[in-house]
Motif scaffolding. Structure first.
Motif, PDB file in Angstrom:
ATOM      1  N   ILE A 195     -36.465  21.299 -39.408  1.00  0.00           N
ATOM      2  CA  ILE A 195     -35.638  20.118 -39.547  1.00  0.00           C
ATOM      3  C   ILE A 195     -35.606  19.370 -38.219  1.00  0.00           C
ATOM      4  N   GLY A 196     -35.290  18.098 -38.281  1.00  0.00           N
ATOM      5  CA  GLY A 196     -35.190  17.305 -37.072  1.00  0.00           C
ATOM      6  C   GLY A 196     -36.512  16.709 -36.644  1.00  0.00           C
ATOM      7  N   LEU A 197     -36.431  15.780 -35.678  1.00  0.00           N
ATOM      8  CA  LEU A 197     -37.623  15.095 -35.194  1.00  0.00           C
ATOM      9  C   LEU A 197     -38.596  16.059 -34.537  1.00  0.00           C
ATOM     10  N   GLY A 198     -38.067  17.078 -33.867  1.00  0.00           N
ATOM     11  CA  GLY A 198     -38.934  18.056 -33.213  1.00  0.00           C
ATOM     12  C   GLY A 198     -39.827  18.772 -34.190  1.00  0.00           C
ATOM     13  N   ALA A 199     -39.280  19.093 -35.367  1.00  0.00           N
ATOM     14  CA  ALA A 199     -40.074  19.786 -36.382  1.00  0.00           C
ATOM     15  C   ALA A 199     -41.225  18.904 -36.876  1.00  0.00           C
ATOM     16  N   ILE A 200     -41.002  17.591 -36.899  1.00  0.00           N
ATOM     17  CA  ILE A 200     -42.055  16.674 -37.341  1.00  0.00           C
ATOM     18  C   ILE A 200     -43.168  16.599 -36.299  1.00  0.00           C
ATOM     19  N   LEU A 201     -42.771  16.446 -35.042  1.00  0.00           N
ATOM     20  CA  LEU A 201     -43.751  16.232 -33.978  1.00  0.00           C
ATOM     21  C   LEU A 201     -44.543  17.484 -33.627  1.00  0.00           C
TER      22      LEU A 201
ATOM     23  N   ASN B 126     -45.511  19.723 -35.993  1.00  0.00           N
ATOM     24  CA  ASN B 126     -46.255  20.130 -37.192  1.00  0.00           C
ATOM     25  C   ASN B 126     -47.369  19.117 -37.437  1.00  0.00           C
ATOM     26  N   LYS B 127     -48.614  19.541 -37.239  1.00  0.00           N
ATOM     27  CA  LYS B 127     -49.742  18.617 -37.370  1.00  0.00           C
ATOM     28  C   LYS B 127     -49.869  18.061 -38.778  1.00  0.00           C
ATOM     29  N   HIS B 128     -49.428  18.833 -39.768  1.00  0.00           N
ATOM     30  CA  HIS B 128     -49.518  18.358 -41.146  1.00  0.00           C
ATOM     31  C   HIS B 128     -48.516  17.233 -41.405  1.00  0.00           C
ATOM     32  N   LEU B 129     -47.313  17.344 -40.797  1.00  0.00           N
ATOM     33  CA  LEU B 129     -46.323  16.283 -40.955  1.00  0.00           C
ATOM     34  C   LEU B 129     -46.750  15.030 -40.201  1.00  0.00           C
ATOM     35  N   ILE B 130     -47.351  15.199 -39.034  1.00  0.00           N
ATOM     36  CA  ILE B 130     -47.869  14.046 -38.300  1.00  0.00           C
ATOM     37  C   ILE B 130     -48.960  13.359 -39.121  1.00  0.00           C
ATOM     38  N   ARG B 131     -49.816  14.166 -39.743  1.00  0.00           N
ATOM     39  CA  ARG B 131     -50.907  13.589 -40.538  1.00  0.00           C
ATOM     40  C   ARG B 131     -50.371  12.794 -41.720  1.00  0.00           C
ATOM     41  N   ILE B 132     -49.347  13.333 -42.397  1.00  0.00           N
ATOM     42  CA  ILE B 132     -48.822  12.606 -43.558  1.00  0.00           C
ATOM     43  C   ILE B 132     -48.104  11.344 -43.105  1.00  0.00           C
ATOM     44  N   MET B 133     -47.521  11.363 -41.893  1.00  0.00           N
ATOM     45  CA  MET B 133     -46.935  10.148 -41.345  1.00  0.00           C
ATOM     46  C   MET B 133     -48.012   9.080 -41.155  1.00  0.00           C
TER      47      MET B 133
ATOM     48  N   ALA C 218     -47.780   1.267 -56.897  1.00  0.00           N
ATOM     49  CA  ALA C 218     -48.253   2.610 -56.541  1.00  0.00           C
ATOM     50  C   ALA C 218     -47.963   2.954 -55.086  1.00  0.00           C
ATOM     51  N   VAL C 219     -48.120   1.993 -54.177  1.00  0.00           N
ATOM     52  CA  VAL C 219     -47.850   2.269 -52.760  1.00  0.00           C
ATOM     53  C   VAL C 219     -46.385   2.587 -52.531  1.00  0.00           C
ATOM     54  N   TRP C 220     -45.486   1.798 -53.118  1.00  0.00           N
ATOM     55  CA  TRP C 220     -44.056   2.051 -52.915  1.00  0.00           C
ATOM     56  C   TRP C 220     -43.640   3.384 -53.527  1.00  0.00           C
ATOM     57  N   VAL C 221     -44.170   3.706 -54.700  1.00  0.00           N
ATOM     58  CA  VAL C 221     -43.867   5.001 -55.315  1.00  0.00           C
ATOM     59  C   VAL C 221     -44.375   6.131 -54.427  1.00  0.00           C
ATOM     60  N   TYR C 222     -45.586   5.999 -53.947  1.00  0.00           N
ATOM     61  CA  TYR C 222     -46.204   7.037 -53.115  1.00  0.00           C
ATOM     62  C   TYR C 222     -45.367   7.292 -51.859  1.00  0.00           C
ATOM     63  N   LEU C 223     -44.956   6.228 -51.178  1.00  0.00           N
ATOM     64  CA  LEU C 223     -44.170   6.389 -49.954  1.00  0.00           C
ATOM     65  C   LEU C 223     -42.809   7.025 -50.230  1.00  0.00           C
ATOM     66  N   SER C 224     -42.269   6.788 -51.397  1.00  0.00           N
ATOM     67  CA  SER C 224     -40.951   7.349 -51.721  1.00  0.00           C
ATOM     68  C   SER C 224     -41.008   8.831 -52.053  1.00  0.00           C
ATOM     69  N   GLU C 225     -42.187   9.369 -52.366  1.00  0.00           N
ATOM     70  CA  GLU C 225     -42.270  10.739 -52.848  1.00  0.00           C
ATOM     71  C   GLU C 225     -43.025  11.695 -51.931  1.00  0.00           C
ATOM     72  N   VAL C 226     -43.846  11.193 -51.006  1.00  0.00           N
ATOM     73  CA  VAL C 226     -44.777  12.060 -50.291  1.00  0.00           C
ATOM     74  C   VAL C 226     -44.135  12.811 -49.128  1.00  0.00           C
ATOM     75  N   PHE C 227     -43.017  12.310 -48.575  1.00  0.00           N
ATOM     76  CA  PHE C 227     -42.438  12.946 -47.394  1.00  0.00           C
ATOM     77  C   PHE C 227     -41.442  14.041 -47.768  1.00  0.00           C
ATOM     78  N   PRO C 228     -41.403  15.146 -47.009  1.00  0.00           N
ATOM     79  CA  PRO C 228     -40.401  16.200 -47.232  1.00  0.00           C
ATOM     80  C   PRO C 228     -38.978  15.655 -47.073  1.00  0.00           C
ATOM     81  N   LEU C 229     -38.023  16.323 -47.720  1.00  0.00           N
ATOM     82  CA  LEU C 229     -36.639  15.854 -47.752  1.00  0.00           C
ATOM     83  C   LEU C 229     -36.059  15.640 -46.364  1.00  0.00           C
ATOM     84  N   HIS C 230     -36.299  16.592 -45.451  1.00  0.00           N
ATOM     85  CA  HIS C 230     -35.651  16.520 -44.138  1.00  0.00           C
ATOM     86  C   HIS C 230     -36.158  15.350 -43.303  1.00  0.00           C
TER      87      HIS C 230
END
Length: 482
Positions: A255-261, A263-270, A387-399
């Motif tokens: 959780i938190g910004l640190g967990a995003i930065l 995790n290479k997979h979270l950076i990639r999905i960003m 499709a783009v707006w739907v995709y952006l609303s669903e692809v990111f983890p909750l935190h």
């Protein structure tokens, strides 16, 4: 066809059932989509209001660009900040705040005495538009069951194009009937106050996102909300799945910004989210929505006729949006993107060729270009925008959902702002031909990006997607389903 994740294989949710809860979900989506309606009207109204506004306030081409793009750049800030606010404060409360901003911004624009105050009003509207673009799709995606998440979340984009069409129609009526009335553009903007009031009072009676409530430890409140939009058995099962993934994240400190930065997979999905936002804008769709009248005048229409003809792209956008809603839960996201980009790029090339080969004195020239613009907008709306707006609303983890869509939509609006600021200058420098050939070139690059980088999300719960994104498994799924 999307492939199931390990989590989905282990957790079988009860099937959706008809009942009052389905009607309740429909009502929630309608009320929330007033945010999309406001988004569309406020971005579309400038299309017809700009000319009389410029005459009354003495705007120059530069200040016209500032007035138009100030909303867009402010929307980038609104998207980024509202995503973070909605993570901390809640989706529902944030949307209520945005309704207030919509109303205040409208009042400032309508009663502005000069250019400087006008820009302030446009900035307030931009903050609200950007916030709505980031928060409303997330709210809808988190309220919807995964089986119909695409069509529920996609309703917001349909509301956007309905808002834009409403602006075009109202502009055409008011602009032609009251063309000699000083300040006619103020009436065009004043209409926006009505849906802002509807959004404010409507959201006061709507529930909070159950997934956000679980994230904040309010499990009983989350279950109560789920029971209003699901059968009781399904509500309990969904709550258990959300609780499980949330507990796993907390245990692993994900959780938190640190967990995003870290995790290479979270950076990639960003980066994927940011890329899709930029891809959507560099099709040039909002150049048509903002400057459609200018494009049609350049094509050969008279000013009044261009104002009326400009309604045609708005109509096809709504039709395309309705078709897109039908397809959202039936066609994979990646396939939808690829079809859309192929069609829009083809339209760009044809518009460029028509503008290059048909002389300005050719009476068919404006009608051919109008038909191709309508085909472009229809392709864009049917296969890409929703499709783009739907995709952006669903692809990111909750935190990181609010933050993720906030950053992605921030970059989307920055790209939008750059185009809205410089589009008239580009048309003046290279003409319609060069402008649309440039869009076509970017379309080819976009196809390569989607094919190589964008994973599939359709047909999986938000919690299953969350696990796949966090571990990188989502890219393996993409490879198998390509």
């Amino acid at each position: 066809m999307a492939t199931s994740s390990p989590r989905e294989a282990a957790v079988e949710l009860p099937p959706l059932t008809p009942g009052p809860h389905r009607k309740r979900l429909g009502l929630i989506s309608i009320v929330a989509c007033f945010g999309g309606l406001l988004f569309g009207y406020d971005t579309g109204v400038i299309n017809g209001a700009l000319r009389p506004m410029s005459e009354e306030l003495g705007l120059t081409p530069l200040t016209e660009g500032v007035v138009t793009s100030s909303l867009v750049f402010a929307a980038a800030v609104g998207a980024l900040s509202s995503g973070r606010i909605s993570d901390a404060w809640g989706r529902r409360k944030t949307i209520i705040l945005l309704a207030v901003l919509f109303f205040l911004g409208t009042a400032v624009v309508v009663f502005t005495p000069n250019y400087e105050i006008l820009v302030v009003g446009r900035i307030l509207l931009g903050l609200a538009v950007g916030g709505a673009s980031a928060v409303v799709p997330v709210f809808l995606a988190e309220m919807a069951p995964y089986e119909i998440r695409g069509s529920i979340a996609g309703r917001n984009e349909v509301a956007i194009v309905i808002g834009q069409l409403s602006a075009f129609v109202i502009n055409a009526i008011i602009g032609n009937v009251f063309s000699d009335v000083t300040g006619v553009w103020r009436i065009m903007f004043a209409i926006c106050a009505l849906p802002a009031i509807g959004l404010f009072f409507g959201m006061l009676r709507m529930p909070e996102s159950p997934r956000w409530l679980v994230e904040k430890g309010r499990h009983e409140d989350a279950l109560a909300v789920l029971k209003t939009v699901r059968s009781e058995e399904r509500a309990i099962a969904e709550l258990g799945e959300v609780e499980l993934i949330t507990e796993e994240e907390r245990a692993e400190n994900q959780i938190g910004l640190g967990a995003i930065l870290t995790n290479k997979h979270l950076i990639r999905i960003m980066l994927v989210g940011i890329g899709l936002g930029i891809v959507q804008q560099f099709t040039g769709i909002n150049s048509i929505m903002y400057y459609g009248q200018i494009v049609l005048i350049e094509s050969g229409f008279e000013a009044g006729a261009a104002l009326i003809a400009n309604i045609a792209p708005g109509v096809i956008a709504v039709v395309g949006g309705l078709i897109a809603l039908y397809m959202m839960d039936r066609l994979d996201r990646r396939k939808t993107f690829m079809i859309g980009l192929t069609l829009t790029t083809t339209c760009h090339v044809l518009i460029g060729i028509a503008a290059m080969t048909m002389g300005v004195d050719n009476p068919l020239r404006p009608w051919v270009i109008l038909a191709l613009v309508v085909a472009f907008v229809g392709s864009m709306q049917t296969f890409l925008n929703v499709a783009v707006w739907v995709y952006l609303s669903e692809v990111f983890p909750l935190h990181m959902r609010g933050f993720g869509i906030g950053v992605s939509v921030f970059m989307l609006w920055v790209a939008n702002g750059v185009l809205s600021l410089y589009f008239p200058s580009v048309v003046e420098a290279v003409g319609i031909t060069g402008t649309f050939f440039l869009f076509a070139g970017f379309g080819v690059l976009s196809l390569i990006f989607v094919y190589t980088q964008v994973p599939e999300t359709r047909g999986r719960t938000l919690e299953a997607l969350e696990e796949d994104v966090s571990t990188g498994a989502i890219y393996t799924v993409k490879a198998k389903s390509s």
